[in-house]
Design an enzyme around this catalytic site. Structure first.
Site, PDB file in Angstrom:
ATOM      1  N   GLU A 498      39.980 -67.239  18.090  1.00 33.72           N
ATOM      2  CA  GLU A 498      41.205 -66.842  18.810  1.00 33.72           C
ATOM      3  C   GLU A 498      41.398 -65.324  18.836  1.00 33.72           C
ATOM      4  OE1 GLU A 498      44.723 -69.050  17.811  1.00 33.72           O
ATOM      5  OE2 GLU A 498      43.826 -70.955  18.378  1.00 33.72           O
TER       6      GLU A 498
HETATM    7  C1  LIG Z   1      34.162 -72.081  14.237  1.00 30.70           C
HETATM    8  C2  LIG Z   1      34.495 -71.580  15.587  1.00 30.70           C
HETATM    9  C3  LIG Z   1      35.328 -72.308  16.426  1.00 30.70           C
HETATM   10  C4  LIG Z   1      35.574 -71.874  17.726  1.00 30.70           C
HETATM   11  N1  LIG Z   1      36.270 -72.679  18.592  1.00 30.70           N
HETATM   12  C5  LIG Z   1      36.296 -72.355  19.913  1.00 30.70           C
HETATM   13  C6  LIG Z   1      36.816 -73.255  20.887  1.00 30.70           C
HETATM   14  O1  LIG Z   1      37.296 -74.331  20.561  1.00 30.70           O
HETATM   15  N2  LIG Z   1      36.765 -72.898  22.189  1.00 30.70           N
HETATM   16  C7  LIG Z   1      36.249 -71.714  22.602  1.00 30.70           C
HETATM   17  O2  LIG Z   1      36.214 -71.460  23.778  1.00 30.70           O
HETATM   18  N3  LIG Z   1      35.763 -70.814  21.697  1.00 30.70           N
HETATM   19  C8  LIG Z   1      35.768 -71.113  20.388  1.00 30.70           C
HETATM   20  N4  LIG Z   1      35.250 -70.235  19.460  1.00 30.70           N
HETATM   21  C9  LIG Z   1      34.786 -68.940  19.918  1.00 30.70           C
HETATM   22  C10 LIG Z   1      35.560 -67.775  19.351  1.00 30.70           C
HETATM   23  O3  LIG Z   1      36.767 -67.607  19.989  1.00 30.70           O
HETATM   24  C11 LIG Z   1      34.626 -66.565  19.472  1.00 30.70           C
HETATM   25  O4  LIG Z   1      33.703 -66.716  18.425  1.00 30.70           O
HETATM   26  C12 LIG Z   1      35.291 -65.261  19.399  1.00 30.70           C
HETATM   27  O5  LIG Z   1      35.953 -65.037  20.587  1.00 30.70           O
HETATM   28  C13 LIG Z   1      34.343 -64.100  19.130  1.00 30.70           C
HETATM   29  O6  LIG Z   1      33.197 -64.144  19.900  1.00 30.70           O
HETATM   30  P1  LIG Z   1      31.742 -63.981  19.224  1.00 30.70           P
HETATM   31  O7  LIG Z   1      31.694 -64.872  18.049  1.00 30.70           O
HETATM   32  O8  LIG Z   1      30.739 -64.146  20.263  1.00 30.70           O
HETATM   33  O9  LIG Z   1      31.749 -62.503  18.663  1.00 30.70           O
HETATM   34  P2  LIG Z   1      31.450 -61.161  19.495  1.00 30.70           P
HETATM   35  O10 LIG Z   1      32.235 -61.153  20.741  1.00 30.70           O
HETATM   36  O11 LIG Z   1      29.991 -60.973  19.607  1.00 30.70           O
HETATM   37  O12 LIG Z   1      32.062 -60.065  18.534  1.00 30.70           O
HETATM   38  C14 LIG Z   1      31.365 -59.574  17.392  1.00 30.70           C
HETATM   39  C15 LIG Z   1      32.214 -58.514  16.701  1.00 30.70           C
HETATM   40  O13 LIG Z   1      32.486 -57.435  17.592  1.00 30.70           O
HETATM   41  C16 LIG Z   1      33.871 -57.165  17.615  1.00 30.70           C
HETATM   42  N5  LIG Z   1      34.253 -56.680  18.935  1.00 30.70           N
HETATM   43  C17 LIG Z   1      33.909 -57.182  20.145  1.00 30.70           C
HETATM   44  N6  LIG Z   1      34.440 -56.448  21.124  1.00 30.70           N
HETATM   45  C18 LIG Z   1      35.169 -55.471  20.526  1.00 30.70           C
HETATM   46  C19 LIG Z   1      35.959 -54.377  20.992  1.00 30.70           C
HETATM   47  N7  LIG Z   1      36.154 -54.141  22.267  1.00 30.70           N
HETATM   48  N8  LIG Z   1      36.535 -53.563  20.071  1.00 30.70           N
HETATM   49  C20 LIG Z   1      36.352 -53.781  18.750  1.00 30.70           C
HETATM   50  N9  LIG Z   1      35.621 -54.784  18.266  1.00 30.70           N
HETATM   51  C21 LIG Z   1      35.040 -55.618  19.136  1.00 30.70           C
HETATM   52  C22 LIG Z   1      34.546 -58.483  17.300  1.00 30.70           C
HETATM   53  O14 LIG Z   1      35.829 -58.283  16.759  1.00 30.70           O
HETATM   54  C23 LIG Z   1      33.588 -59.057  16.275  1.00 30.70           C
HETATM   55  O15 LIG Z   1      33.895 -58.549  15.015  1.00 30.70           O
HETATM   56  C24 LIG Z   1      35.025 -70.649  18.153  1.00 30.70           C
HETATM   57  C25 LIG Z   1      34.235 -69.891  17.294  1.00 30.70           C
HETATM   58  C26 LIG Z   1      33.945 -70.352  16.037  1.00 30.70           C
HETATM   59  C27 LIG Z   1      33.051 -69.531  15.167  1.00 30.70           C
END
Ligand SMILES: Cc1cc2nc3c(=O)[nH]c(=O)nc-3n(C[C@H](O)[C@H](O)[C@H](O)COP(=O)(O)OP(=O)(O)OC[C@H]3O[C@@H](n4cnc5c(N)ncnc54)[C@H](O)[C@@H]3O)c2cc1C
Length: 811
Positions: A498
């Site tokens: 989220e």
């Molecule tokens: C257990 C779990 C349940 C989930 N459930 C759902 C679900 O039900 N439905 C759904 O659609 N999604 C779901 N998600 C997805 C979740 O919302 C994403 O994992 C999240 O949005 C982050 O994306 P990412 O993991 O690809 O990280 P990335 O986007 O690759 O980010 C990696 C790091 O970079 C940082 N970062 C990225 N951009 C910036 C910026 N502009 N400035 C500063 N920092 C930045 C982030 O904060 C993070 O620390 C789930 C994820 C997990 C792990």
């Protein structure tokens, strides 16, 4: 009167007018009055009048102000305003502004905050919390679920469906529970205090997903079909937005839905051909209905002239042709259902779009609106519930566990961790209470939702680490008797979902807050985007209101820096008064620093994430501080809670102060200058004292009113994994003076182990009754249960193919 005295009097009077946010007209009248006094007392003739006229006339003559000043500034403003994508704009405009607006504007009205009603559960909600929640907690063996089944057992799933745990947000007319946001929060707190897998599974369908989207945007047919089925558990929903290429930058999903004709139930209909690749989707492996976000395109102009229609949300039944679903991810050994979903050339008719074709392209806006509600409840409540249970369990453990002949909680080093656990648990409960009250008043507070999500999950991480440290090896060795390890393992999940926390802190809190909560910025942006006379009129009004606002906050910050905040009105006369005053001071500081940052950096501020993060921290701590003071007030200002409230406030205000100083220290010459003006005598808030930490540690280590209030609503029954600690704690406390009695009779120090033997010795020495000997025996059994950890036969730890092979070989 000398000129110097006149100058000082003028500065004081005009400063006071600015401090109190006087209108331009009142300010001008004040200036005229002072000029008149100067002239009549013979101090000067016309020169100061001319200077004042040059400065004040353009502002006071609408024709000049608007057509010369505002017009020119508007031209420059339009050129330098950073480009904003539609998804950014939708995110910015989603939701409402509530108490966050008040604290951003420099003069919070504390009486207004106190007049917000305290949250309350209805009889039905209270009964659900006391009965159904306790029942399901007692049913779920978390170790079995996480280690053996990688799932909750069938009877737990069925109970959750039958009792409508997945339908807390669904309206009663559709068969749902329609609980208040506050009730949902209390329920999730209890579940999270017991099991992460349980809280996650219940949290998701009640948060952002098909249920919420359908209720707000679904067509009547969609609502009538799906909502009753979601309410009775016939349908299990999930919502799929994230894809491998689009995580945090969810607006850039590459998944597509192309408008085309296709066959549906034997007929040719207009619909969409979907191609998508989603991952991390909670509940996907067991979901029967998938909410899907994709980019809708109409290259052949089948429904209009727009080719790229934008992000759209649709509902897909699980068995639809072309969709692959069912595989699982394993999120950090907390195996709630989560997995990928792929779709290749999946055809859906148009009426599968949530809200029908009319809502095509409005998906992002829908998601952002709903996120500002769901994000206030689920993760902050899960975090607060975890922290509350950890506070009690760690307090009990630290009294039962002894080293160096002392309960470990009495050691100063451990007290430090315990103070953070207790103080943060108090604070987190306060934040969830206050923010869910906002929801129940009809707000959709998007900035508060980001604040709550970020800070509560970070605080849980802190509390979890502290609890692990206090428990030592007991927290590390997994098994049925470990009530900490799985929660500790799962903590980063809440950090990531989220809106991952780094992004939320660096970009979202202040990015949205600066524009939404500021009294003039959004209006300036909207006015700049409006053509013609109307645009200029609106811009003129907003711009000059803004300029007055900046001067006022400058004067206030200067005054607070040199004069302190002791003359600020506070709605209390006791030890909380100083907190209200400091909060008002810091609120004015934030309003001023925010305008300085925007003025100096302009559009560049969007990329200066560390500056933005610190400004966001200031706003966040002002909200958290408000929530703490509100909780204390709503609870009836109980004297027993004072150490917890003081610790929470002092820690929050100190962090607020540090975020201001860090920002100023990283803001070049302007920052150094402002630091000199705002902190001329150095820091004004100290960290919570050791004495306060000691008091909190004692609160956590024995039953008392403050401790009971701290753990209110949590599952502490002896049927649970750590409820028995509460019973053992009572026994140990009862044994302590008796143990001392036996030592005295024996004339020697006796170890606080093998208590059953100490009991027998006491009986022999004639200082204990039979019941007391029984108490020693029970306390020893309980003590051993608390300090012992599990061990396993090597084969019991095999999993997957290795376990199957072992099973085959030993069948
Ligand atoms: C257990 C779990 C349940 C989930 N459930 C759902 C679900 O039900 N439905 C759904 O659609 N999604 C779901 N998600 C997805 C979740 O919302 C994403 O994992 C999240 O949005 C982050 O994306 P990412 O993991 O690809 O990280 P990335 O986007 O690759 O980010 C990696 C790091 O970079 C940082 N970062 C990225 N951009 C910036 C910026 N502009 N400035 C500063 N920092 C930045 C982030 O904060 C993070 O620390 C789930 C994820 C997990 C792990």
């Amino acid at each position: 009167m000398s000129v110097a005295i006149w100058c000082i009097a003028t500065l004081i009077i005009l400063g006071a007018l600015l401090y109190h946010r006087a209108s331009l007209r009142t300010f001008t009248l004040g200036a005229i009055l002072m000029l008149a006094i100067g002239t009549f007392t013979g101090l000067f003739a016309w020169v100061p009048w001319v200077i004042a006229a040059v400065i004040l006339l353009p502002f006071n003559l609408p024709f000049i102000r608007k057509n010369i000043l505002a017009k020119r500034i508007l031209t420059v403003y339009r050129k330098i305003m950073p480009e904003m994508s539609q998804t950014e704009r939708d995110a910015l405009e989603a939701g409402t502004v509530w108490w966050d607006g008040e604290i951003f504007r420099g003069t919070p009205n504390w009486k207004k905050m106190h007049s917000i009603p305290a949250p309350k559960l209805t009889a039905e909600e209270q009964s659900f919390l006391d009965n159904q929640c306790d029942e399901v907690c007692a049913m779920l063996d978390d170790w079995k679920a996480t280690h053996e089944l990688a799932d909750m057992p069938e009877n737990v799933w069925q109970y959750l469906k039958d009792e409508k745990f997945f339908a807390m947000i669904i309206k009663k007319e559709y068969g749902g529970l329609e609980f208040s946001a506050y009730a949902q929060s209390r329920i999730l707190q209890k579940l999270a205090g017991h099991s992460t897998i349980l809280a996650s599974t219940v949290g998701v369908p009640n948060s952002l997903g098909p249920g919420e989207l359908l209720q707000h945007y679904g067509t009547k047919e969609q609502q009538d079909y799906y909502l009753p089925r979601l309410a009775n558990g016939q349908e299990i929903p999930c919502f799929a937005l994230t894809s491998p290429e689009a995580g945090s930058d969810a607006g850039s999903i590459p998944d597509t839905g192309v408008v085309c004709k296709g066959e549906w139930e034997g007929k040719e209909v207009l619909g969409l051909r979907l191609n998508f690749n989603k991952r991390y989707i909670t509940l996907a492996p067991v979901a029967t209905v998938v909410g899907l976000a994709f980019k809708m395109q109409d290259p052949d102009g089948l429904i209009g002239d727009t080719k790229d229609i934008g992000i759209t949300c649709a509902l897909l039944p699980r068995d639809i042709e072309g969709m692959t679903i069912g595989r699982r991810h394993l999120p950090l050994n907390v195996p709630f259902h989560n997995g990928p979903i792929q779709g290749k050339d999946v055809f859906i008719p148009m009426d599968f779009i949530i809200g029908g074709q009319a809502m095509a392209g409005k998906g992002w806006r829908m998601l952002m609106e709903c996120l500002s509600v769901g994000r206030v409840i689920t993760l902050p409540s899960n975090s607060a519930g975890g922290a509350k249970s950890l506070a009690l369990v760690t307090g009990a453990y630290s009294r039962i566990r002894r080293q160096f002949k002392l309960p470990i909680g009495k050691m100063e080093g451990v007290e430090e961790a315990m103070a953070r656990i207790g103080g943060n648990a108090y604070l987190m409960d306060a934040v969830t209470k206050f923010s869910t009250t906002g929801l129940d008043l009809g707000e959709k507070p998007s900035v508060i939702s980001a604040i709550s999500k970020y800070h509560m999950t970070e605080k849980l991480r802190q509390v979890m680490n502290d609890a692990m440290d206090v428990h030592g090896g007991k927290g590390i060795c997994l098994g049925p008797n470990n009530y900490l390890g799985r929660g500790y393992q799962g903590t980063p999940v809440a950090i990531t979902v989220e809106g991952a926390n780094i992004l939320t802190r660096s970009l979202m809190i202040y990015g949205q807050g600066a524009i939404r909560c500021h009294p003039f910025v959004l209006e300036e942006m909207d006015a700049a985007a409006t053509e013609g006379k109307e645009g200029l009129n609106r811009f003129d009004k907003a711009l000059f209101g803004h300029i007055g606002f900046v001067f006022s906050n400058f004067v206030r910050s200067l005054w607070f820096g040199f004069g302190g905040s002791r003359f600020v009105a506070a709605p209390a006369t006791d030890s909380t008064a100083k907190y209200y005053r400091l909060m008002t001071r810091f609120s004015s500081n934030l309003a001023f620093m925010s305008d300085v940052a925007m003025g100096v950096l302009g559009g560049e501020l969007k990329r200066r994430e560390r500056i933005s993060a610190r400004l966001g921290d200031m706003l966040s701590y002002l909200f958290i501080g408000s929530a703490i003071l509100k909780r204390f007030e709503d609870d009836g200002r109980p004297a027993e809670d004072l150490p917890l409230m003081h610790w929470a406030m002092q820690d929050t205000l100190r962090k607020l102060q540090e975020s201001q100083l860090e920002m100023l220290e990283n803001f070049g010459t302007v920052g150094s200058l402002l630091k000199g003006l705002m902190y001329p005598f150095g820091r004004v808030v100290k960290a919570p004292s050791d004495k306060l930490g000691h008091k909190i540690s004692r609160i956590l280590m024995e039953p008392n009113a403050a401790r009971t209030r701290l753990g209110e609503g949590q599952f502490l029954s002896p049927k649970g994994p750590f409820g028995y600690l509460e019973e053992v704690l009572v026994d140990i406390i009862a044994v302590e003076p008796l143990h001392a009695k036996v030592e005295k009779a024996a004339g020697e120090r006796l170890s606080f182990t093998r208590l059953h033997e100490v009991g027998i010795r006491g009986k022999e020495l004639g200082v204990l009754t039979d019941e007391e000997v029984e108490l020693f025996k029970r306390a020893e059994e309980g003590r051993l249960r608390v300090i012992n950890v599990d061990d396993f036969a090597p084969e019991d730890l095999l999993a997957g193919p290795a376990a199957h092979e072992w099973g085959r070989n030993n069948a």
